[in-house]
Design a protein around this motif. Structure first.
Motif, PDB file in Angstrom:
ATOM      1  N   HIS A  48       0.791  -1.188  -0.248  1.00  0.00           N
ATOM      2  CA  HIS A  48       0.271  -0.409   0.189  1.00  0.00           C
ATOM      3  C   HIS A  48       1.124   1.516  -0.343  1.00  0.00           C
ATOM      4  N   GLU A  49       0.669   1.832  -1.201  1.00  0.00           N
ATOM      5  CA  GLU A  49       1.436   3.247  -0.973  1.00  0.00           C
ATOM      6  C   GLU A  49       0.203   4.469  -0.570  1.00  0.00           C
ATOM      7  N   TYR A  50       0.978   5.789   0.255  1.00  0.00           N
ATOM      8  CA  TYR A  50      -0.186   6.789   0.578  1.00  0.00           C
ATOM      9  C   TYR A  50       1.102   7.363   0.385  1.00  0.00           C
ATOM     10  N   ALA A  51       0.459   8.979  -0.266  1.00  0.00           N
ATOM     11  CA  ALA A  51       1.508  10.458  -0.255  1.00  0.00           C
ATOM     12  C   ALA A  51       1.232  11.273   0.589  1.00  0.00           C
ATOM     13  N   ARG A 204      12.562  15.174  11.425  1.00  0.00           N
ATOM     14  CA  ARG A 204      11.439  15.744  10.776  1.00  0.00           C
ATOM     15  C   ARG A 204       9.490  14.525  11.024  1.00  0.00           C
ATOM     16  N   ASP A 205       8.948  14.916   9.851  1.00  0.00           N
ATOM     17  CA  ASP A 205       7.865  14.181  10.267  1.00  0.00           C
ATOM     18  C   ASP A 205       7.164  13.581   9.145  1.00  0.00           C
ATOM     19  N   ALA A 206       6.626  12.465   7.972  1.00  0.00           N
ATOM     20  CA  ALA A 206       6.455  12.397   7.029  1.00  0.00           C
ATOM     21  C   ALA A 206       5.010  12.510   7.293  1.00  0.00           C
ATOM     22  N   VAL A 207       4.106  12.976   7.175  1.00  0.00           N
ATOM     23  CA  VAL A 207       2.661  13.179   7.444  1.00  0.00           C
ATOM     24  C   VAL A 207       1.686  12.839   6.568  1.00  0.00           C
ATOM     25  N   PHE A 208       0.908  11.775   6.482  1.00  0.00           N
ATOM     26  CA  PHE A 208      -0.080  11.023   5.421  1.00  0.00           C
ATOM     27  C   PHE A 208      -1.223  10.664   6.006  1.00  0.00           C
ATOM     28  N   SER A 209      -2.122  10.428   5.085  1.00  0.00           N
ATOM     29  CA  SER A 209      -3.374   9.782   5.890  1.00  0.00           C
ATOM     30  C   SER A 209      -3.689   8.545   5.339  1.00  0.00           C
ATOM     31  N   VAL A 210      -4.479   7.891   5.947  1.00  0.00           N
ATOM     32  CA  VAL A 210      -4.902   6.478   5.699  1.00  0.00           C
ATOM     33  C   VAL A 210      -6.421   6.181   5.764  1.00  0.00           C
ATOM     34  N   PRO A 211      -7.549   5.812   4.624  1.00  0.00           N
ATOM     35  CA  PRO A 211      -8.139   5.145   5.374  1.00  0.00           C
ATOM     36  C   PRO A 211      -8.813   4.586   6.382  1.00  0.00           C
ATOM     37  N   GLU A 212     -10.254   4.560   7.136  1.00  0.00           N
ATOM     38  CA  GLU A 212     -10.833   3.991   7.767  1.00  0.00           C
ATOM     39  C   GLU A 212      -9.883   2.420   7.970  1.00  0.00           C
ATOM     40  N   ALA A 247      -4.001   8.531  14.752  1.00  0.00           N
ATOM     41  CA  ALA A 247      -4.803   9.963  15.549  1.00  0.00           C
ATOM     42  C   ALA A 247      -6.581   9.116  15.870  1.00  0.00           C
ATOM     43  N   ALA A 248      -6.491   9.840  16.885  1.00  0.00           N
ATOM     44  CA  ALA A 248      -7.234   8.674  18.102  1.00  0.00           C
ATOM     45  C   ALA A 248      -8.617   8.742  16.791  1.00  0.00           C
ATOM     46  N   ALA A 249      -8.479   9.546  16.313  1.00  0.00           N
ATOM     47  CA  ALA A 249     -10.118   9.914  15.708  1.00  0.00           C
ATOM     48  C   ALA A 249     -10.427  10.538  13.754  1.00  0.00           C
ATOM     49  N   ALA A 250     -11.146  10.317  13.229  1.00  0.00           N
ATOM     50  CA  ALA A 250     -11.167  10.809  12.318  1.00  0.00           C
ATOM     51  C   ALA A 250     -11.520  11.955  11.870  1.00  0.00           C
ATOM     52  N   ASP A 251     -10.644  12.720  10.413  1.00  0.00           N
ATOM     53  CA  ASP A 251     -11.321  14.077  10.258  1.00  0.00           C
ATOM     54  C   ASP A 251     -12.428  14.036   9.740  1.00  0.00           C
ATOM     55  N   PRO A 252     -13.312  14.939  10.791  1.00  0.00           N
ATOM     56  CA  PRO A 252     -14.160  15.269   9.920  1.00  0.00           C
ATOM     57  C   PRO A 252     -15.417  15.217   8.344  1.00  0.00           C
ATOM     58  N   ALA A 253     -13.957  16.235   7.967  1.00  0.00           N
ATOM     59  CA  ALA A 253     -14.244  15.980   6.982  1.00  0.00           C
ATOM     60  C   ALA A 253     -13.781  14.828   5.543  1.00  0.00           C
ATOM     61  N   THR A 254     -12.964  14.066   5.524  1.00  0.00           N
ATOM     62  CA  THR A 254     -12.342  13.013   5.034  1.00  0.00           C
ATOM     63  C   THR A 254     -12.981  12.335   5.796  1.00  0.00           C
ATOM     64  N   ARG A 255     -12.770  11.671   6.739  1.00  0.00           N
ATOM     65  CA  ARG A 255     -13.178  10.613   7.809  1.00  0.00           C
ATOM     66  C   ARG A 255     -11.788   9.410   7.648  1.00  0.00           C
ATOM     67  N   THR A 256     -10.742  10.165   7.039  1.00  0.00           N
ATOM     68  CA  THR A 256      -9.792   9.569   7.389  1.00  0.00           C
ATOM     69  C   THR A 256      -8.669   9.874   8.434  1.00  0.00           C
ATOM     70  N   PHE A 257      -7.416   9.117   8.486  1.00  0.00           N
ATOM     71  CA  PHE A 257      -6.798   9.253   9.699  1.00  0.00           C
ATOM     72  C   PHE A 257      -5.774   9.617   9.277  1.00  0.00           C
ATOM     73  N   LEU A 258      -5.139  10.873  10.611  1.00  0.00           N
ATOM     74  CA  LEU A 258      -3.590  11.413  10.274  1.00  0.00           C
ATOM     75  C   LEU A 258      -2.809  10.076  10.922  1.00  0.00           C
ATOM     76  N   VAL A 259      -1.745  10.001  10.205  1.00  0.00           N
ATOM     77  CA  VAL A 259      -0.481   9.402  11.186  1.00  0.00           C
ATOM     78  C   VAL A 259       1.052  10.010  10.595  1.00  0.00           C
ATOM     79  N   LYS A 260       1.618   9.685  11.936  1.00  0.00           N
ATOM     80  CA  LYS A 260       3.324  10.121  11.536  1.00  0.00           C
ATOM     81  C   LYS A 260       3.817   9.698  11.287  1.00  0.00           C
ATOM     82  N   ALA A 261       4.811   9.497  10.835  1.00  0.00           N
ATOM     83  CA  ALA A 261       6.301   8.703  11.161  1.00  0.00           C
ATOM     84  C   ALA A 261       6.991   9.839  10.905  1.00  0.00           C
ATOM     85  N   ASP A 262       7.900   8.419  11.763  1.00  0.00           N
ATOM     86  CA  ASP A 262       9.626   9.633  11.846  1.00  0.00           C
ATOM     87  C   ASP A 262      10.192   9.360  11.559  1.00  0.00           C
TER      88      ASP A 262
END
Length: 383
Positions: A48-51, A204-212, A247-262
């Motif tokens: 799986h790949e995420y921008a 620095r962190d790589a920040v991306f969003s993943v589906p539920e 992230a513990a909760a989904a974004d209210p607009a996109t319904r995706t979860f924010l993830v941060k990678a070191d």
């Protein structure tokens, strides 16, 4: 006699005409040729790949601690700043007047305290000589204590006003890079209103969003060193990264979860775009079929199975686990060894007579039946 012959001939012609007009039997449907493949299980690695975007671990939205009119701004987006460097300046006139007023209040409180203290000493001497009573001395002592408290209050207020006068200058609290400017000179802002956004130097962190549906798998990788791969866009080699926050909760607009990678000490730039690649463990026995082998029938996903002994086809409901390029992964419904129609399935009916498709051999002028060496679904999917 001639008349009888003529009548017989006419009757014969009439019968011939009726026989010619009789409905002919419909010709049988031609046996349709279909391309088939033998199902086989293979090893699969899901990827799986995420921008993602490279961001600073700490990013501050800096604002003045007091309200006022912005007089000047010394930095722009992209500027590198040092700790303590002035970023913006408020009009300090009102703050200076407040500071002067506080200083005057301290002077007045100090004078009042000094006067009451001197009076208390004189009245204490009179009390020692017996000219006044104890009650008068107690009142004088209480007045001195009150004046002392008022003096302390005035000094504290003056200290506050002095601090606020210095708050007219907005300074960077750490070295970093200005990533946004949210207020301009001439604008009146309240205390705490963001003026400059500062990305601190450091991790620095790589920040991306993943589906539920993927959040569970990401949480299992939390804090596992090098569990994901960072692939920078353009130039740059892939580097290992570690998921440090989900992230513990989904974004209210996109319904995706924010993830941060070191990303550790990877040579990446602030704001750079990259891909985060996550690969699962290899799984054996995965069945893959071309997309052309899957059809929809009566609200179900089906494939057509070829019965070589009867030379007929029938539908078989299957469960699709997902898609990977031009192939689909079958979770259940068929097993290795089944022969599946992978071309020509759109025009089939249950129980229809079919024959394996044969390809002509141009050089020898012969045809070799496909069934002689039926390809596997895995080999066709890889073409």
């Amino acid at each position: 006699m001639k008349k009888l012959l003529l009548i017989s001939a006419a009757v014969g012609l009439a019968f011939l005409g009726l026989a010619g007009c009789a409905k002919k039997d419909a010709a049988p449907d031609p046996v349709r040729a279909v391309r088939t493949a033998t199902v086989s299980g293979s090893q699969s690695v899901a990827s799986h790949e995420y921008a993602a975007e490279i961001r600073a671990r700490t990013e501050s939205r800096l604002g003045f601690r007091v309200g006022g009119k912005i007089q000047s701004r010394a930095v722009n987006v992209g500027d590198a700043v040092k700790s303590g460097q002035v970023l913006a300046q408020l009009d300090p006139q009102d703050l200076r007047l407040g500071q002067e007023a506080a200083r005057a209040a301290v002077a007045a409180a100090q004078s009042n305290f000094d006067q009451l203290s001197a009076d208390y000493k004189r009245f204490k001497e009179l009390r020692d000589q017996g000219f006044i009573g104890a009650a008068d001395l107690d009142r004088r002592e209480a007045a001195v204590k009150t004046a002392r408290a008022q003096l302390d209050q005035a000094k504290a207020q003056a200290a506050v006003q002095g601090n606020q006068a210095t708050y007219a200058s907005l300074a960077a609290d750490a070295p970093g890079v200005v990533t946004a400017v949210e207020a301009e000179p001439g604008q009146v802002v309240g205390a705490g209103t963001p003026v400059v956004r500062l990305a601190h130097d450091g991790p620095r962190d790589a920040v991306f969003s993943v589906p539920e549906d993927r959040i569970g798998a990401l949480r299992q990788l939390l804090n596992q060193s090098g569990a994901v791969t960072l692939v920078p866009w353009g130039a740059g080699e892939p580097v290992k990264a570690t998921i440090r926050e989900v992230a513990a909760a989904a974004d209210p607009a996109t319904r995706t979860f924010l993830v941060k990678a070191d990303v550790g000490k990877a040579p990446v730039r602030l704001g750079q775009t990259a891909n985060i690649r996550i690969e699962s463990k290899p799984v054996d026995g995965v069945i893959r079929l071309p997309l052309t082998a899957v059809a929809e029938a009566k609200g179900q996903t089906v494939v057509w199975l070829f019965d070589r002994s009867a030379m007929t086809v029938r539908t078989q409901p299957v469960t699709v686990a997902g898609a990977d390029g031009n192939t689909v992964v079958i979770a259940q419904g068929i097993k290795p060894g089944d022969e599946v129609v992978i071309a020509g399935a759109h025009a089939l009916t249950p129980g229809q007579k079919v024959k394996p498709f044969v390809e002509p051999v141009a050089d020898a002028g012969k045809v070799i039946p496909t069934s002689a060496s039926a390809p596997t679904a895995a080999s066709l999917a890889s073409r």
